[in-house]
Design an enzyme around this catalytic site. Structure first.
Site, PDB file in Angstrom:
ATOM      1  N   GLY A   1       0.433   9.227  -5.289  1.00  0.00           N
ATOM      2  CA  GLY A   1       1.379   9.595  -6.341  1.00  0.00           C
ATOM      3  C   GLY A   1       2.424  10.598  -5.882  1.00  0.00           C
ATOM      4  O   GLY A   1       3.605  10.495  -6.216  1.00  0.00           O
ATOM      5  N   THR A   2       1.994  11.573  -5.114  1.00  0.00           N
ATOM      6  CA  THR A   2       2.932  12.604  -4.670  1.00  0.00           C
ATOM      7  C   THR A   2       4.041  11.999  -3.811  1.00  0.00           C
ATOM      8  O   THR A   2       5.226  12.311  -3.994  1.00  0.00           O
ATOM      9  CB  THR A   2       2.189  13.708  -3.892  1.00  0.00           C
ATOM     10  OG1 THR A   2       1.307  14.376  -4.798  1.00  0.00           O
ATOM     11  CG2 THR A   2       3.152  14.720  -3.300  1.00  0.00           C
TER      12      THR A   2
ATOM     13  N   ASN B   1      -0.202  15.534 -17.553  1.00  0.00           N
ATOM     14  CA  ASN B   1      -1.531  15.647 -16.963  1.00  0.00           C
ATOM     15  C   ASN B   1      -2.329  16.810 -17.514  1.00  0.00           C
ATOM     16  O   ASN B   1      -3.543  16.778 -17.535  1.00  0.00           O
ATOM     17  CB  ASN B   1      -1.402  15.780 -15.449  1.00  0.00           C
ATOM     18  CG  ASN B   1      -0.494  16.924 -15.047  1.00  0.00           C
ATOM     19  OD1 ASN B   1       0.674  16.975 -15.459  1.00  0.00           O
ATOM     20  ND2 ASN B   1      -1.007  17.857 -14.267  1.00  0.00           N
TER      21      ASN B   1
ATOM     22  N   GLN C   1      -0.831   9.336 -15.052  1.00  0.00           N
ATOM     23  CA  GLN C   1      -1.870   9.580 -16.067  1.00  0.00           C
ATOM     24  C   GLN C   1      -1.890   8.471 -17.116  1.00  0.00           C
ATOM     25  O   GLN C   1      -2.876   8.324 -17.842  1.00  0.00           O
ATOM     26  CB  GLN C   1      -1.629  10.932 -16.760  1.00  0.00           C
ATOM     27  CG  GLN C   1      -1.745  12.142 -15.853  1.00  0.00           C
ATOM     28  CD  GLN C   1      -3.174  12.440 -15.433  1.00  0.00           C
ATOM     29  OE1 GLN C   1      -4.131  12.004 -16.058  1.00  0.00           O
ATOM     30  NE2 GLN C   1      -3.322  13.189 -14.342  1.00  0.00           N
TER      31      GLN C   1
ATOM     32  N   GLY D   1      -3.518   5.392  -7.206  1.00  0.00           N
ATOM     33  CA  GLY D   1      -4.761   4.627  -7.139  1.00  0.00           C
ATOM     34  C   GLY D   1      -5.941   5.342  -7.771  1.00  0.00           C
ATOM     35  O   GLY D   1      -6.636   4.806  -8.630  1.00  0.00           O
ATOM     36  N   HIS D   2      -6.158   6.589  -7.354  1.00  0.00           N
ATOM     37  CA  HIS D   2      -7.425   7.230  -7.734  1.00  0.00           C
ATOM     38  C   HIS D   2      -7.454   7.719  -9.181  1.00  0.00           C
ATOM     39  O   HIS D   2      -8.503   8.086  -9.685  1.00  0.00           O
ATOM     40  CB  HIS D   2      -7.749   8.373  -6.771  1.00  0.00           C
ATOM     41  CG  HIS D   2      -6.929   9.606  -6.944  1.00  0.00           C
ATOM     42  ND1 HIS D   2      -7.451  10.772  -7.444  1.00  0.00           N
ATOM     43  CD2 HIS D   2      -5.617   9.852  -6.696  1.00  0.00           C
ATOM     44  CE1 HIS D   2      -6.502  11.695  -7.473  1.00  0.00           C
ATOM     45  NE2 HIS D   2      -5.390  11.172  -7.027  1.00  0.00           N
TER      46      HIS D   2
ATOM     47  N   THR E   1       1.925   1.556   8.472  1.00  0.00           N
ATOM     48  CA  THR E   1       1.074   0.368   8.400  1.00  0.00           C
ATOM     49  C   THR E   1       0.499   0.233   6.996  1.00  0.00           C
ATOM     50  O   THR E   1       0.002   1.204   6.425  1.00  0.00           O
ATOM     51  CB  THR E   1      -0.068   0.487   9.425  1.00  0.00           C
ATOM     52  OG1 THR E   1       0.512   0.551  10.720  1.00  0.00           O
ATOM     53  CG2 THR E   1      -1.022  -0.683   9.338  1.00  0.00           C
TER      54      THR E   1
ATOM     55  N   CYS F   1      -4.979  24.087  -7.802  1.00  0.00           N
ATOM     56  CA  CYS F   1      -4.155  24.736  -6.783  1.00  0.00           C
ATOM     57  C   CYS F   1      -4.972  24.808  -5.515  1.00  0.00           C
ATOM     58  O   CYS F   1      -6.156  25.071  -5.566  1.00  0.00           O
ATOM     59  CB  CYS F   1      -3.776  26.130  -7.252  1.00  0.00           C
ATOM     60  SG  CYS F   1      -3.342  27.230  -5.926  1.00  0.00           S
TER      61      CYS F   1
END
Lengths: 391, 359
Positions: free
Chosen positions: A68-69, A155, A183, A204-205, A241, A329
């Site tokens: 996501g980042t 979030n 989210q 994904g997670h 890849t 954090c």
């Protein structure tokens, strides 16, 4: 163990584990031309199609990233730079005050290093960007905005933004709109084409897939300046890849989460409402944060007056209950949440916050476990308060 | 139920072994790293940090299988230690920030918070011993003379000592390093810290100039009254100091000169020969007894710096004021320093030096 931190990460779905496992033992770089490569490529492309179908997008619109980042960075910087390449005057970025740091920080970085004018869109007390706020920001100068970025759902406090209305306004001013939807996917109805969005971040997670994989969904006709240069695997915009096993697991998670969305969201909503009701009954001075109606089904967010969030977290942790004070954090030093401050909470209230987030594995026992210990823990944390120093 | 203990883990070898020993002894241990300074953040301005020391402490906690958290005490540290340090220098005194940190942060703010959160004690990797007696806990020197840190703990009263655990007092530093290695702790070979933690480059004068600006004055020869140099701030100088005087005019016999006194009002630094540094009588305030309150007059030994000699002395106290007569020669002592009194290895108590006189 009572795990109520699903907004941080949620257990992998069995479908995702199976899909990923099936790929882990295989060989093949999706970019190789031989049979093994073709086999891996097929997995990647089928996964892309699954994700596209689940999210109301076209397969070509899915760009896989390392999470996501990275997708947020690619959207923010990529859209800003490509807008600049076309028209130097487009240097203003409109960003909501409640974004995750993965959006906020790249925006601020562009402000510090690339001459972007950063305009933070304020939110109301529930954390919502009001459509008139965005309109006013455009009307100040209708021609200089490079992009707008507002998350789909927050979030920390769970508030859902009026995304479609906001997108319409941006499009009136012919400006691209990005939304961080990590989210939202699997919890809310997320349909890329219907939303009108130009770019959208998925992880994904957060939906029961593996960590370290995500995607930026981006309209075909939008040019993005790449962040990672190399083999150009993803539309020449993202190099690296292609991670076939992770992509397979990601796709299985997204499609399963979307198919099961309504039933799971209903279950999470009822658990969450039960928790909110019981916390409010047993801790009368608790402050409930966020929009009570338009919120993520799994999110319950409170401020416990007179307590420090990190003290509550530690005491709950010692009782086997895992939750969060907001966004994590790296060094673990609690900072007052910029989201709560933007919603008009003072610093003390912001520091007194705790987020419980439900997921696919949550049960009524989890709520019972919290309620068994929470009232006493709040009392204890209140007594501890802030570390006092004698004068 | 076993005692619940907060192990303050700095990320150094000593506190690592201290925590490990507590775990072995069956305590229910939680590792806490104290964030003393806010490190400037990146673009987001979060003020967040991934300090190496915090990471090392976390890895040791992982290894020991104990929960680990970081407590942000940077505001308290800023107010009670750093600002106090600057204010004391501005007043012409020489504070000991480590003593202050133990008094106000580790064994007050952190201890109070720990007790309120349901812990029974705080443990640190200081080298000193706590001995239980019929009249309550007492503080003693560590068996390792070279490492002994009882001086910087001489500000703890019995109430604080009763909630303090010092697992290293019965060991020597080499033993602790060896033990850390045997336990496979990643901090085993980390060097000891010597500097003031908030002045990592060791340039105290530069730090003070930065905070207090320039405040020039004269350097005067205490023997002749003659002005022999200039300085940029009295706070740069401490009684007993020899370096950094930059005097143009050497003594006739070329022997070194020392700071023998400072006067904040006239911004004067007095320099002279070593005999002028002799101190016979010291008065002190801010008295803290680490054990039972002693008689109003008692024989003892006194220590005035972290690793200075233990000197025979006679002490008198009344209404919170302490007078110490030295029976052995003491050279150079500045107001603001901590004077710790000992009965053999036991710490009787301590005070903050107000005046020093030569009889």
């Amino acid at each position: 163990m009572t795990y109520l931190d699903h907004a941080a990460t949620t257990p992998m779905l069995v479908e995702s584990i199976a899909a990923m496992n099936a790929e882990l033992a295989q060989v093949g770089n999706p970019s190789s031309l031989h049979a093994s490569g073709r086999r891996a490529r097929k997995v990647v492309e089928e996964s892309r199609e699954l994700i596209a179908a689940a999210l109301g997008a076209r397969p070509i619109e899915i760009i896989f990233t390392g999470g996501g980042t990275e997708a947020n960075n690619l959207a923010v910087k990529g859209l800003f730079w490509s807008a600049q390449a076309k028209d130097k005057k487009k240097n203003r970025i409109l960003v909501s005050a409640v974004e995750h740091h993965a959006v906020l920080d790249p925006v601020l970085w562009l402000g510090e290093h690339e001459g972007a004018i950063v305009e933070i869109l304020p939110v109301d007390t529930q954390g919502r960007v009001l459509p008139e706020t965005l309109r006013k920001a455009f009307e100040k100068n209708p021609h200089d905005v490079a992009l707008v970025t507002v998350m789909w759902a927050n979030n920390e406090v769970g508030t859902v933004q009026p995304i479609e209305e906001l997108v319409k306004i941006a499009h009136e001013f012919k400006t691209h709109f990005h939304s961080d939807a990590v989210q939202a996917v699997g919890c809310l109805e997320v349909h890329f084409q219907n939303s009108g969005l130009d770019a959208m971040t998925v992880s994904g997670h957060k939906v029961g897939g593996p960590q370290g994989i995500g995607a930026l969904v981006v309209k075909r006709d939008i040019e993005l300046t790449p962040l990672l240069h190399g083999g150009g695997q993803e539309r020449d915009v993202r190099s690296g890849t292609l991670a076939a096993p992770s992509i397979a697991g990601f796709a299985a998670a997204v499609s399963t989460a979307v198919v099961q969305r309504t039933s799971r969201a209903n279950r999470m909503t009822s658990l969450r409402n039960d928790l909110i009701k019981r916390v409010q009954e047993q801790v009368p001075d608790v402050v409930f944060n966020g929009d009570p109606e338009n919120r993520l089904p799994g999110n319950a967010h409170f401020s416990f007056k007179g307590c420090e969030g990190d003290a509550l977290l530690m005491l709950l942790d010692a009782q086997g209950i895992e939750c969060s004070t907001g966004s994590a954090c790296s060094a673990g030093i609690p900072q007052p949440s910029h989201v709560l401050l933007a919603m008009g909470r003072d610093e003390v209230t912001a520091r007194a916050s705790l987020r419980f987030s439900f997921g696919s594995t949550s049960t009524p026992d989890d709520v019972d476990a919290v309620m068994q210990v929470l009232p006493a823990i709040v009392e204890r944390a209140k007594r501890a308060g802030k570390p006092a120093v004698k004068k | 139920m076993s005692k619940r203990v907060v192990a303050a883990m700095s990320g150094g070898v000593d506190s690592s072994v201290a925590a490990a020993r507590l775990v072995d002894q069956g305590y229910d241990v939680v590792g806490i790293h104290l964030a003393l300074a806010k490190v400037k953040g990146h673009a987001g301005g979060k003020g967040c940090c991934t300090l190496d020391d915090a990471r090392d402490a976390r890895r040791v906690a992982d290894r020991l299988g104990i929960p680990f958290y970081i407590w942000d005490v940077s505001e308290e540290f800023q107010r009670e230690v750093i600002e106090n340090f600057i204010a004391e220098y501005a007043e012409g005194r020489t504070p000991n920030p480590c003593v202050r940190c133990n008094e106000k942060i580790k064994f007050q703010a952190v201890l109070e918070r720990s007790l309120a959160l349901g812990f029974d004690a705080v443990a640190t990797g200081h080298y000193a011993q706590i001995v239980e007696t019929e009249s309550g806990p007492t503080l003693h020197r560590a068996i390792d003379d070279k490492k002994d840190q009882s001086y910087v703990l001489s500000v703890l009263n019995q109430e604080q000592l009763s909630h303090t655990i010092l697992p290293l007092g019965n060991s020597t530093k080499p033993e602790i390093r060896k033990e850390a290695e045997e336990r496979g702790l990643i901090t085993a070979s980390k060097p000891d810290s010597h500097d003031i933690c908030f002045i990592p480059d060791g340039d105290t004068a530069g730090f003070l100039h930065n905070k207090l600006g320039q405040d020039p004055g004269k350097i005067v020869d205490a023997e002749t009254g003659e002005e022999i140099g200039k300085h940029n701030g009295v706070f740069e100088f401490t009684v007993g100091q020899r370096k950094g005087l930059k005097l143009g005019k050497p003594r006739d016999d070329r022997s070194p000169r020392y700071v023998v006194g400072t006067d904040i009002k006239s911004k004067t630094v007095l320099v002279g020969i070593p005999t002028m540094l002799r101190v016979d009588v010291v008065t002190a305030t801010n008295l803290i007894w680490c054990g039972p309150i002693p008689a109003s007059q008692f024989e003892c030994s006194a220590q005035v710096r972290a690793h200075s000699a233990d000197l025979k002395a006679k002490a008198f106290h009344k209404d919170g004021n302490l007078t110490v007569e030295f029976l052995e020669p003491l050279q150079g002592l500045a107001p603001g320093q901590t004077i710790a009194l000992y009965d053999n290895t036991r710490v009787i108590g301590s005070g903050t030096v107000v005046t020093t006189t030569r009889s």
